[in-house]
Design a protein around this motif. Structure first.
Motif, PDB file in Angstrom:
ATOM      1  N   LEU C 339       7.731  14.639   6.347  1.00  0.00           N
ATOM      2  CA  LEU C 339       7.650  13.918   7.625  1.00  0.00           C
ATOM      3  C   LEU C 339       6.268  13.294   7.787  1.00  0.00           C
ATOM      4  O   LEU C 339       6.125  12.145   8.208  1.00  0.00           O
ATOM      5  N   GLY C 340       5.251  14.059   7.418  1.00  0.00           N
ATOM      6  CA  GLY C 340       3.885  13.551   7.495  1.00  0.00           C
ATOM      7  C   GLY C 340       3.714  12.265   6.706  1.00  0.00           C
ATOM      8  O   GLY C 340       3.103  11.297   7.180  1.00  0.00           O
ATOM      9  N   MET C 341       4.277  12.240   5.526  1.00  0.00           N
ATOM     10  CA  MET C 341       4.133  11.053   4.680  1.00  0.00           C
ATOM     11  C   MET C 341       4.931   9.875   5.235  1.00  0.00           C
ATOM     12  O   MET C 341       4.489   8.737   5.148  1.00  0.00           O
ATOM     13  N   GLN C 342       6.088  10.145   5.813  1.00  0.00           N
ATOM     14  CA  GLN C 342       6.857   9.074   6.447  1.00  0.00           C
ATOM     15  C   GLN C 342       6.082   8.482   7.614  1.00  0.00           C
ATOM     16  O   GLN C 342       6.050   7.262   7.806  1.00  0.00           O
ATOM     17  N   LEU C 343       5.472   9.344   8.409  1.00  0.00           N
ATOM     18  CA  LEU C 343       4.720   8.884   9.564  1.00  0.00           C
ATOM     19  C   LEU C 343       3.490   8.084   9.124  1.00  0.00           C
ATOM     20  O   LEU C 343       3.134   7.073   9.743  1.00  0.00           O
ATOM     21  N   LEU C 344       2.879   8.506   8.046  1.00  0.00           N
ATOM     22  CA  LEU C 344       1.728   7.789   7.503  1.00  0.00           C
ATOM     23  C   LEU C 344       2.133   6.370   7.130  1.00  0.00           C
ATOM     24  O   LEU C 344       1.465   5.395   7.500  1.00  0.00           O
ATOM     25  N   GLY C 347       2.639   4.126  10.068  1.00  0.00           N
ATOM     26  CA  GLY C 347       1.476   3.814  10.880  1.00  0.00           C
ATOM     27  C   GLY C 347       1.212   4.798  12.012  1.00  0.00           C
ATOM     28  O   GLY C 347       0.331   4.569  12.845  1.00  0.00           O
ATOM     29  N   ASP C 348       1.965   5.895  12.062  1.00  0.00           N
ATOM     30  CA  ASP C 348       1.723   6.922  13.093  1.00  0.00           C
ATOM     31  C   ASP C 348       0.739   7.927  12.505  1.00  0.00           C
ATOM     32  O   ASP C 348       1.135   9.010  12.023  1.00  0.00           O
ATOM     33  N   TYR C 349      -0.545   7.582  12.561  1.00  0.00           N
ATOM     34  CA  TYR C 349      -1.547   8.378  11.845  1.00  0.00           C
ATOM     35  C   TYR C 349      -1.785   9.734  12.495  1.00  0.00           C
ATOM     36  O   TYR C 349      -2.004  10.736  11.806  1.00  0.00           O
ATOM     37  N   GLY C 350      -1.717   9.747  13.830  1.00  0.00           N
ATOM     38  CA  GLY C 350      -1.889  11.017  14.532  1.00  0.00           C
ATOM     39  C   GLY C 350      -0.785  11.985  14.163  1.00  0.00           C
ATOM     40  O   GLY C 350      -1.021  13.153  13.838  1.00  0.00           O
ATOM     41  N   GLY C 351       0.426  11.472  14.195  1.00  0.00           N
ATOM     42  CA  GLY C 351       1.592  12.286  13.827  1.00  0.00           C
ATOM     43  C   GLY C 351       1.517  12.737  12.388  1.00  0.00           C
ATOM     44  O   GLY C 351       1.809  13.906  12.074  1.00  0.00           O
ATOM     45  N   ALA C 352       1.101  11.831  11.511  1.00  0.00           N
ATOM     46  CA  ALA C 352       0.999  12.157  10.088  1.00  0.00           C
ATOM     47  C   ALA C 352      -0.005  13.281   9.880  1.00  0.00           C
ATOM     48  O   ALA C 352       0.269  14.256   9.164  1.00  0.00           O
ATOM     49  N   TYR C 375      -3.609  12.466   1.500  1.00  0.00           N
ATOM     50  CA  TYR C 375      -2.953  11.727   2.571  1.00  0.00           C
ATOM     51  C   TYR C 375      -3.437  12.177   3.939  1.00  0.00           C
ATOM     52  O   TYR C 375      -3.537  11.369   4.871  1.00  0.00           O
ATOM     53  N   LEU C 376      -3.765  13.454   4.072  1.00  0.00           N
ATOM     54  CA  LEU C 376      -4.300  13.951   5.337  1.00  0.00           C
ATOM     55  C   LEU C 376      -5.638  13.278   5.642  1.00  0.00           C
ATOM     56  O   LEU C 376      -5.896  12.835   6.766  1.00  0.00           O
ATOM     57  N   GLU C 377      -6.455  13.173   4.618  1.00  0.00           N
ATOM     58  CA  GLU C 377      -7.764  12.531   4.787  1.00  0.00           C
ATOM     59  C   GLU C 377      -7.583  11.089   5.239  1.00  0.00           C
ATOM     60  O   GLU C 377      -8.268  10.607   6.150  1.00  0.00           O
ATOM     61  N   GLU C 378      -6.628  10.425   4.600  1.00  0.00           N
ATOM     62  CA  GLU C 378      -6.362   9.028   4.953  1.00  0.00           C
ATOM     63  C   GLU C 378      -5.847   8.924   6.386  1.00  0.00           C
ATOM     64  O   GLU C 378      -6.280   8.062   7.157  1.00  0.00           O
ATOM     65  N   ALA C 379      -4.924   9.805   6.750  1.00  0.00           N
ATOM     66  CA  ALA C 379      -4.338   9.771   8.091  1.00  0.00           C
ATOM     67  C   ALA C 379      -5.415  10.006   9.154  1.00  0.00           C
ATOM     68  O   ALA C 379      -5.477   9.304  10.175  1.00  0.00           O
ATOM     69  N   ARG C 380      -6.273  10.984   8.891  1.00  0.00           N
ATOM     70  CA  ARG C 380      -7.335  11.290   9.863  1.00  0.00           C
ATOM     71  C   ARG C 380      -8.281  10.106  10.011  1.00  0.00           C
ATOM     72  O   ARG C 380      -8.681   9.734  11.110  1.00  0.00           O
ATOM     73  N   LYS C 381      -8.636   9.539   8.886  1.00  0.00           N
ATOM     74  CA  LYS C 381      -9.575   8.409   8.881  1.00  0.00           C
ATOM     75  C   LYS C 381      -8.987   7.262   9.693  1.00  0.00           C
ATOM     76  O   LYS C 381      -9.663   6.696  10.574  1.00  0.00           O
ATOM     77  N   ARG C 382      -7.748   6.926   9.427  1.00  0.00           N
ATOM     78  CA  ARG C 382      -7.131   5.792  10.134  1.00  0.00           C
ATOM     79  C   ARG C 382      -6.897   6.113  11.607  1.00  0.00           C
ATOM     80  O   ARG C 382      -7.011   5.231  12.464  1.00  0.00           O
ATOM     81  N   ARG C 383      -6.585   7.352  11.887  1.00  0.00           N
ATOM     82  CA  ARG C 383      -6.394   7.773  13.274  1.00  0.00           C
ATOM     83  C   ARG C 383      -7.708   7.615  14.027  1.00  0.00           C
ATOM     84  O   ARG C 383      -7.730   7.095  15.158  1.00  0.00           O
ATOM     85  N   ASP C 384      -8.784   8.071  13.417  1.00  0.00           N
ATOM     86  CA  ASP C 384     -10.093   7.998  14.048  1.00  0.00           C
ATOM     87  C   ASP C 384     -10.540   6.561  14.218  1.00  0.00           C
ATOM     88  O   ASP C 384     -11.120   6.190  15.244  1.00  0.00           O
ATOM     89  N   GLU C 385     -10.280   5.755  13.221  1.00  0.00           N
ATOM     90  CA  GLU C 385     -10.649   4.327  13.311  1.00  0.00           C
ATOM     91  C   GLU C 385      -9.904   3.671  14.463  1.00  0.00           C
ATOM     92  O   GLU C 385     -10.449   2.897  15.227  1.00  0.00           O
ATOM     93  N   ARG C 386      -8.654   4.000  14.555  1.00  0.00           N
ATOM     94  CA  ARG C 386      -7.822   3.429  15.609  1.00  0.00           C
ATOM     95  C   ARG C 386      -8.325   3.885  16.969  1.00  0.00           C
ATOM     96  O   ARG C 386      -8.369   3.124  17.932  1.00  0.00           O
ATOM     97  N   GLY C 387      -8.694   5.149  17.002  1.00  0.00           N
ATOM     98  CA  GLY C 387      -9.193   5.725  18.244  1.00  0.00           C
ATOM     99  C   GLY C 387     -10.474   5.049  18.724  1.00  0.00           C
ATOM    100  O   GLY C 387     -10.724   4.889  19.913  1.00  0.00           O
ATOM    101  N   LYS C 388     -11.267   4.573  17.713  1.00  0.00           N
ATOM    102  CA  LYS C 388     -12.513   3.888  18.063  1.00  0.00           C
ATOM    103  C   LYS C 388     -12.263   2.416  18.308  1.00  0.00           C
ATOM    104  O   LYS C 388     -13.200   1.646  18.506  1.00  0.00           O
ATOM    105  N   GLY C 389     -11.014   2.016  18.224  1.00  0.00           N
ATOM    106  CA  GLY C 389     -10.646   0.631  18.510  1.00  0.00           C
ATOM    107  C   GLY C 389     -10.977  -0.322  17.377  1.00  0.00           C
ATOM    108  O   GLY C 389     -11.137  -1.519  17.578  1.00  0.00           O
ATOM    109  N   LYS C 390     -11.050   0.230  16.140  1.00  0.00           N
ATOM    110  CA  LYS C 390     -11.375  -0.655  15.001  1.00  0.00           C
ATOM    111  C   LYS C 390     -10.152  -1.453  14.594  1.00  0.00           C
ATOM    112  O   LYS C 390      -9.060  -0.964  14.678  1.00  0.00           O
TER     113      LYS C 390
END
Lengths: 181, 235, 390
Positions: C339-344, C347-352, C375-390
């Motif tokens: 499920l994590g990989m599907q969410l990744l 584009g649902d990085y938080g969920g992933a 994949y967790l590292e990638e998901a966290r990175k993208r989630r954080d970037e999104r959170g910062k509005g990047k």
């Protein structure tokens, strides 16, 4: 002994059309300069297959390093599936395993399946094992990566007894030298 | 598939003649020591090819041919250069180990075979260079300890007898499990060092008209194999 | 090469089913009299012995003494006078297939064993296969086998080329089947054995009904136990007719089949997914009765089949299946990973990140943590970037 017999005849049949050359010192370029790689020195390259790099030291059934590059749409011919660039590396590895099973080793065992940096891009590294009809074990390493619409595979094949461990370092050095573009 | 077909056409005329080659390790090239060889049971099969092209191994014929090959080996006049000794009784584990190494020998021998017969100049030179690594590995050293022998002799022989007038020549080995480039019978023998596993000698001979059920034919084929053994014929 | 060989073999043997009846040979007698009757038959048995040895040596036969003993016991109950002469083996092969060699070795694919729901269904199949051996059907069809193998190579159902006469007979029995007369004989006499051994004969047509349903649903085209639809329907109709007035056996023993083969069922499912047999897996798990034969997390495998099939709409179906698996078995780690990989990918990085963290917490020393961590590292990175509005 059945494998010997099949190989004896196949060799006689095909050998007359094969050409060989010794590997030198410099890196070798892939088709359209899509990659470069340094091959083990003083090995024998099969030059009659221009679409791939295939080298051995003593015979292709004893140790074989092979590098292929195919269009992503033709990546998995047995499965009739393309390699989609949306695929994760782990998914690419799954397809490669299914392809190998479909290609004649349905009972192969996966010993290792990890992400790996291949030529600078993220791909996979698989290590598999299977038996021939005489019960002899073979191991193979398959490293695959997708890049700009092409699927690259760098593989190593050898009997598990003696040859695999002895010549794996040559493969790993070749793999480390592989550069895309 | 087309490439394969083209090669078959090119090779067919060449296949008619009997073929031989010998591989010799550096250690045997310049005289070499006397060897005691364990005789691993030769793998001999005589098959019949039916009108439909099906290859059927005939157990009685194969048994007779195995007996002929074993006798022929004992007759081979290798004198002081090579003594044969019988394989002792082995435990299940030892038998399995032997089978694994024999299976590896099949692969090694097939590479020597294809490189010798069809490898061109490059392989011909390489096979004489002493740089090759043809071996079954050190896993058979226990047999040296057990028997005092220093080498093992492995042999494969095949004979395809046709019924109904069908030609047995060039029965495609990859398809029928019988590799017969150039004739209806062939034999390949290999000598391996038991401690290192190194392939010391390999010889191949094929014949258009041998019948391994006949002792005289078998003797001739086996003698042909061993002609190339260093010091053969010396008494 | 495989397809070419199989196609040529099939073309060459196209005349067989329903062609001239085979010569009648006396059935084997059982006990010490179970032996080849002629030199030619002896050769065929010897070839079969070699083929059996190759199958064993090359790792194609399942090494599970308990399961092998189970299927052997059923065969011995059906054919008591042939005990010691019929040897049943389980082949590490998927697909709905089983075959009998002329020497008494019978092979059942894991794939078909995974489909049975009780011992009577297994007995129906073994009864049929055993008659092929006892009544010497492959030897009766010998001349056909010898003369039609123009190219000789038979890939059949074992996965790599096996050559020789026994292999041709094997292919004949498992790809095209025997003549209609011999197949009917195997059905009828096999049915008698089923009844005599105290099994429930009403299960025989149920087995074929299930096979028909699965074949239709999965569009299975590869060679299998009964090569064509009409042949499978013939078997079903025949058994239906035979069992018309059948009743349940008196005092049947408790049936332990489903429990005994639970491990094999799951292993077969995993193997089918890894071999890209997505349609077969989906067809199997969409049947409620079958679905219930698997552990609560089985929808994870359904999800895997959808995901890997990758047709339009499959991503959503996969995600739904993973969620079902998690609802039924929240501690089943792999469903969280999938499920994590599907969410990744969606584009649902938080969920992933959440699902992959859950996977790693549950799986502990899982061998594939390398991918999950990446994949967790990638998901966290993208989630954080999104959170910062990047």
């Amino acid at each position: 002994m059945k494998r010997l017999l099949a190989l004896l005849a196949l060799a006689a049949l095909l050998g007359g059309c094969a050409t060989y050359a010794l590997t030198g010192t410099g890196p070798v370029a892939g088709p359209d300069k899509s990659y470069s790689v340094a091959l083990p020195r003083n090995w024998v390259r099969l030059t009659s297959m221009s679409d791939r790099v295939v080298v051995t030291r003593d015979g292709f059934a004893l140790q074989r390093i092979m590098i292929t590059r195919v269009a992503a749409k033709d990546a998995f011919p047995k499965l009739k599936k393309p390699a989609d660039d949306k695929l994760l590396a782990s998914e690419l590895a799954e397809l490669q395993i299914a392809e190998l099973k479909a290609a004649g080793a349905p009972n192969l065992t996966v010993l290792e399946n990890v992400p790996a940096r291949i030529g600078g891009a993220i791909g996979f590294r698989l290590r598999i094992r299977f038996l021939n009809n005489d019960g002899l074990a073979f191991e193979q390493v398959w490293c695959g990566v997708l890049d700009k619409g092409y699927y690259y595979l760098i593989s190593f094949h050898a009997p598990e007894l003696y040859y695999f461990d002895k010549y794996l370092p040559d493969f790993d050095r070749t793999l480390a030298s592989f550069r895309l573009g | 598939m087309r490439r394969l077909a083209l090669c078959v056409v090119l090779l067919a005329p060449l296949a008619a003649a009997a073929q031989t080659y010998t591989y010799l390790d550096q250690s045997l090239r310049h005289g070499g020591a006397v060897h005691t060889a364990l005789l691993v049971t030769p793998d001999v099969a005589v098959s019949e090819i039916s009108a439909g092209g099906v290859v059927e191994k005939i157990p009685q014929w194969s048994k007779r041919a195995t007996h002929n090959v074993s006798n022929a080996l004992l007759r081979v006049g290798l004198g002081p250069k090579l003594h044969f000794t019988e394989l002792p009784a082995l435990s299940d584990r030892e038998q399995h180990a032997l089978e694994q190494h024999v299976a590896l020998f099949s692969v090694v021998a097939s590479q020597v075979h294809s490189n010798s017969l069809a490898g061109g100049e490059l392989w011909a030179k390489r096979l004489k260079s002493g740089l090759t690594d043809y071996t079954v590995g050190p896993g058979l050293a226990f047999l040296a300890d057990k028997t005092g022998a220093d080498t093992a002799l492995l042999m494969v022989a095949r004979d395809a007898e046709s019924s109904g007038g069908r030609k047995a020549v060039m029965v495609l080995g990859a398809l029928f499990g019988v590799g017969v480039p150039g004739g209806n019978a062939f034999a390949v023998a290999g000598l391996v060092d038991l401690r290192s596993g190194r392939l010391l000698w390999q010889s191949f001979d094929s014949s258009i008209s041998s019948d391994l059920r006949e002792p005289a034919d078998t003797n001739k084929l086996v003698e042909g194999l061993f002609k190339s053994y260093p010091g053969a014929g010396a008494k | 090469m495989r397809r070419l060989a199989a196609a040529l073999f099939l073309a060459a043997t196209a005349a067989w089913p329903g062609s001239a009846p085979a010569q009648a040979l006396a059935p084997l007698k059982g006990g010490a009299a179970t032996a080849p009757a002629s030199e030619e038959e002896r050769r065929v048995w010897a070839q079969a012995d070699e083929l059996a040895a190759t199958l064993a040596k090359s790792g194609r036969v399942l090494d599970d003494p308990a399961l092998t003993a189970y299927v052997q016991r059923v065969a011995d109950r059906l054919f008591p006078e042939f005990k010691g002469h019929i040897h049943v083996h389980i082949l590490k092969a998927q697909g709905l297939n089983a075959f009998a060699l002329p020497n008494g070795d019978i092979y059942l694919n894991e794939g078909i064993l995974a489909r049975f729901r009780n011992e009577s269904q297994l007995a129906a199949l073994l009864g049929h296969e055993g008659i092929h051996f006892v009544d010497r059907h492959s030897y009766q069809s010998l001349e056909n086998a010898k003369s039609t193998a123009a190219l000789g190579t038979v890939l059949a159902v074992v996965g790599t080329p096996v050559v020789g006469l026994a292999a041709n007979l094997l292919a004949m029995s498992s790809i095209t089947g025997y003549s209609r007369e011999l197949e009917s004989e195997a059905d009828n006499l096999g049915y008698k054995r089923l009844v005599a051994a105290g099994y429930d004969p009403r299960e025989a047509p149920k087995l074929f009904k299930l096979l028909m349903t699965e074949v239709a649903a999965s569009g299975e085209k590869e060679p299998f136990f009964f090569a064509t639809h009409p042949a499978l329907k013939d078997r079903y109709d025949n058994y239906l007719r035979l069992s018309k007035n059948a009743t349940a056996p008196k005092d049947p023993a408790p049936d332990r089949y489903l429990a005994t083969f639970a491990g094999l069922r799951l292993a077969s499912l995993k193997a089918e997914v890894s071999m890209a047999r997505y349609r077969q897996v989906i067809a199997l798990l969409k049947e409620p009765e079958r679905h219930g034969d698997y552990p609560p997390y089985v929808d994870y495998y359904l999800g895997e089949a959808y995901r890997q099939r990758g047709e339009k709409g499959d991503a959503e179906l996969a995600k739904a299946a993973y969620l079902e698996a998690i609802a039924a078995a929240p501690e089943f780690a792999l469903a969280h990973r999938a499920l994590g990989m599907q969410l990744l990918k969606a584009g649902d990085y938080g969920g992933a990140a959440r699902e992959l963290e859950r996977y790693l917490a549950l799986a502990g020393h899982a061998a594939d943590h390398a991918y999950a961590r990446m994949y967790l590292e990638e998901a966290r990175k993208r989630r954080d970037e999104r959170g910062k509005g990047k």
